[in-house]
Design an enzyme around this catalytic site. Structure first.
Site, PDB file in Angstrom:
ATOM      1  N   GLU A   1       8.981   7.185 -18.116  1.00 35.72           N
ATOM      2  CA  GLU A   1       6.988   7.178 -17.644  1.00 35.72           C
ATOM      3  C   GLU A   1       6.739   6.586 -18.771  1.00 35.72           C
ATOM      4  OE1 GLU A   1       8.076  11.527 -14.894  1.00 35.72           O
ATOM      5  OE2 GLU A   1       7.670  11.564 -17.404  1.00 35.72           O
TER       6      GLU A   1
ATOM      7  N   ASN B   1      14.831  13.930 -14.544  1.00 32.71           N
ATOM      8  CA  ASN B   1      13.306  13.394 -14.807  1.00 32.71           C
ATOM      9  C   ASN B   1      13.911  12.070 -15.470  1.00 32.71           C
ATOM     10  OD1 ASN B   1      12.250  15.927 -14.500  1.00 32.71           O
ATOM     11  ND2 ASN B   1      12.067  16.795 -16.708  1.00 32.71           N
TER      12      ASN B   1
ATOM     13  N   LYS C   1      16.631  19.808 -12.478  1.00 30.37           N
ATOM     14  CA  LYS C   1      16.217  18.372 -12.895  1.00 30.37           C
ATOM     15  C   LYS C   1      16.709  17.659 -13.358  1.00 30.37           C
ATOM     16  CE  LYS C   1      12.338  17.990 -11.568  1.00 30.37           C
ATOM     17  NZ  LYS C   1      10.821  18.300 -12.455  1.00 30.37           N
TER      18      LYS C   1
ATOM     19  N   SER D   1      14.965  19.526 -16.995  1.00 29.86           N
ATOM     20  CA  SER D   1      14.096  20.416 -17.401  1.00 29.86           C
ATOM     21  C   SER D   1      13.939  21.569 -18.391  1.00 29.86           C
ATOM     22  CB  SER D   1      13.098  21.149 -16.165  1.00 29.86           C
ATOM     23  OG  SER D   1      12.730  22.266 -16.714  1.00 29.86           O
TER      24      SER D   1
ATOM     25  N   HIS E   1       0.912  -1.159   0.290  1.00 28.13           N
ATOM     26  CA  HIS E   1       0.079  -0.051   0.539  1.00 28.13           C
ATOM     27  C   HIS E   1       1.010   1.266   0.146  1.00 28.13           C
ATOM     28  CE1 HIS E   1      -3.571  -2.557   1.023  1.00 28.13           C
ATOM     29  NE2 HIS E   1      -2.590  -3.189   1.871  1.00 28.13           N
TER      30      HIS E   1
END
Length: 482
Positions: free
Chosen positions: A286, A281, A279, A273, A154
């Protein structure tokens, strides 16, 4: 691409009209251009061997097919689909005798044979991608059998585990994906050629021979089933959607781990970014995560297209096949990217070690130690849960023991045993049952995993060699007509 309604020689009333472009599948057919040439060649060789066409006619047709191949897909004449365009090219080259190439078959059995022929190659690529991914997982796991990390349920701290244990959890899932792909391959690798439109043919053809020439393991017996079924596409896309779902879960884990500083992704699998220079990423992961949506939508689209279709052939089937091509391409690419991300990731062992004990993640280990000392597990669970309300050290557990049992904890278990159970590394080491995270248990899993991976690699290599051998044998047969 599909259908008996588009033969090269047509009645004038079907020679044009505003719907011609709508009916055409030429834009999507480039993928099966080579497959169609192979199917044409095998069919012509069989026709000659059966005496349905003469050897001289076969030689002419096979020569014309070589010319079409040399000119390439982009040189094909206009056609409703690649099959008709190739046949037109053959007839343009050698005259009416080229029309004998289509004897004893329909585009219905021809196209589904081409689909299966090409899909075999795509499945081999998908299989090879899963094998490479599993190799990356196994190699990384071998380097991190003792690297502690937090385990979650969870998304809450649950129990400490190791990076190797986490990696091998995905290897096990991808191994089943490999198994499913191998199963699907066995059902794709069946030849429908010779079924004709759906009711067979009066010509004395040899379906087993064309299957052999094309490297298929067997013939699809019932001619109606052979020409119309697309269940093999459902199985393949469903299997790929399952693989994509596995990839999506792993990508999500890595994205979260990167957010928490547990793992550092290689620059090759990340980006920065356009405005925020600090950043890094996890963009590729993704997109891997998103591929599950592509695959599941492909499966849904295919099933919706096939739902309620009557036997035998319907033009709807022309819309079915692109779902397979799009899905296999997307999932193969995502699998390769996921493998690269795992192989090049750096695990921050210090941060992971500190996080492994967060949230009193060793509580279950303490309850287990109490139960192993003779307390009923439910009593032990109650005691540890009460302690967790005030702390996660020995003092909190001892106070809870006084309240639940009416006596100190040492009356039931030595303090050193509880102190060991509170330590994440000791907690992991104690879980040495088969498949558990203890280093010794993981080494056992690695041994079995490497053996299973080697067996699957051998199986896939055998498939690749069989396809190559069949292609070489067909080329030898074709050359014998020169």
């Amino acid at each position: 691409m599909d259908g008996e309604s588009g033969d090269v020689v047509r009645r004038e009333r079907f020679s044009g009209g505003p719907a011609r472009g709508f009916l055409s599948s030429m834009g999507a057919d480039k993928r099966i251009f080579e497959a169609d040439l192979a199917v044409d060649r095998a069919h012509v060789v069989m026709l000659a061997e059966q005496g349905i066409v003469s050897e001289e006619e076969a030689d002419e047709i096979l020569g014309a097919l070589s010319e079409v191949e040399a000119a390439g897909y982009d040189a094909l004449p206009d056609g409703e689909d690649v099959h008709a365009a190739i046949e037109t090219g053959v007839i343009d080259s050698i005259g009416p005798v080229g029309g004998k190439m289509h004897t004893a078959r329909s585009r219905n059995d021809e196209v589904v044979t081409c689909i299966r022929y090409r899909l075999r190659e795509d499945l081999v690529e998908a299989l090879e991608a899963t094998l490479a991914f599993r190799e990356a997982l196994v190699e990384a796991a071998g380097e991190h059998t003792e690297t502690l990390m937090p385990g979650y349920t969870h998304l809450q701290p649950a129990q400490p585990t190791t990076v190797a244990h986490w990696l091998l959890s995905y290897e096990g899932a991808v191994a089943r994906d490999t198994e499913r792909l191998l199963d699907a391959y066995s059902r794709v690798n069946r030849c429908p050629l010779g079924a004709a439109a759906f009711a067979g043919t009066p010509f004395d053809i040899d379906r087993e021979r064309t299957a052999e020439l094309l490297g298929f393991e067997s013939v699809l017996e019932n001619s109606m089933d052979a020409s119309s079924t697309r269940d093999f596409l459902v199985e393949v896309i469903g299997t790929l959607a399952t693989l994509a779902t596995t990839l999506s879960g792993m990508a999500e884990d890595l994205i979260i781990f990167a957010n928490r500083g547990y793992v550092e992704l290689s620059d090759d699998y990340a980006s920065t970014s356009s405005i925020m220079p600090q950043k890094k990423n996890p963009d590729t992961l993704e997109l891997v995560r998103a591929t599950a949506g592509d695959a599941s939508s492909g499966l849904s689209g295919l099933l919706t297209t096939l739902k309620g279709l009557p036997r035998a052939y319907n033009r709807d089937l022309q819309r079915a096949t692109p779902y397979a091509w799009e899905t296999v391409d997307a999932v193969c690419e995502a699998t390769t990217v996921a493998a690269g991300a795992v192989a090049t990731a750096g695990w921050n062992e210090g941060i992971l070690r500190e996080a492994a004990g967060e949230g009193f993640s060793t509580a279950t280990g303490v309850a287990d130690a109490l139960a192993m000392a003779g307390l009923p597990f439910r009593t032990a669970h109650e005691l540890v849960a009460l302690a967790a309300e005030s702390g996660s050290d020995y003092a909190a557990l001892d106070a809870a023991s006084e309240e639940v049992l009416g006596e100190p904890l040492t009356e039931h278990v030595p303090r050193e045993a509880i102190e060991a159970a509170l330590d994440p590394a000791e907690s992991v080491a104690s879980r040495d049952s088969q498949g558990g995270p203890a280093p010794g248990a993981v080494e056992g899993t690695l041994t079995a995993t490497r053996a299973a991976l080697a067996a699957d690699e051998t199986a896939v290599d055998g498939i690749r060699k069989a396809l190559d051998a069949a292609a070489n044998d067909l080329n030898e047969e074709v050359r014998s007509y020169d």
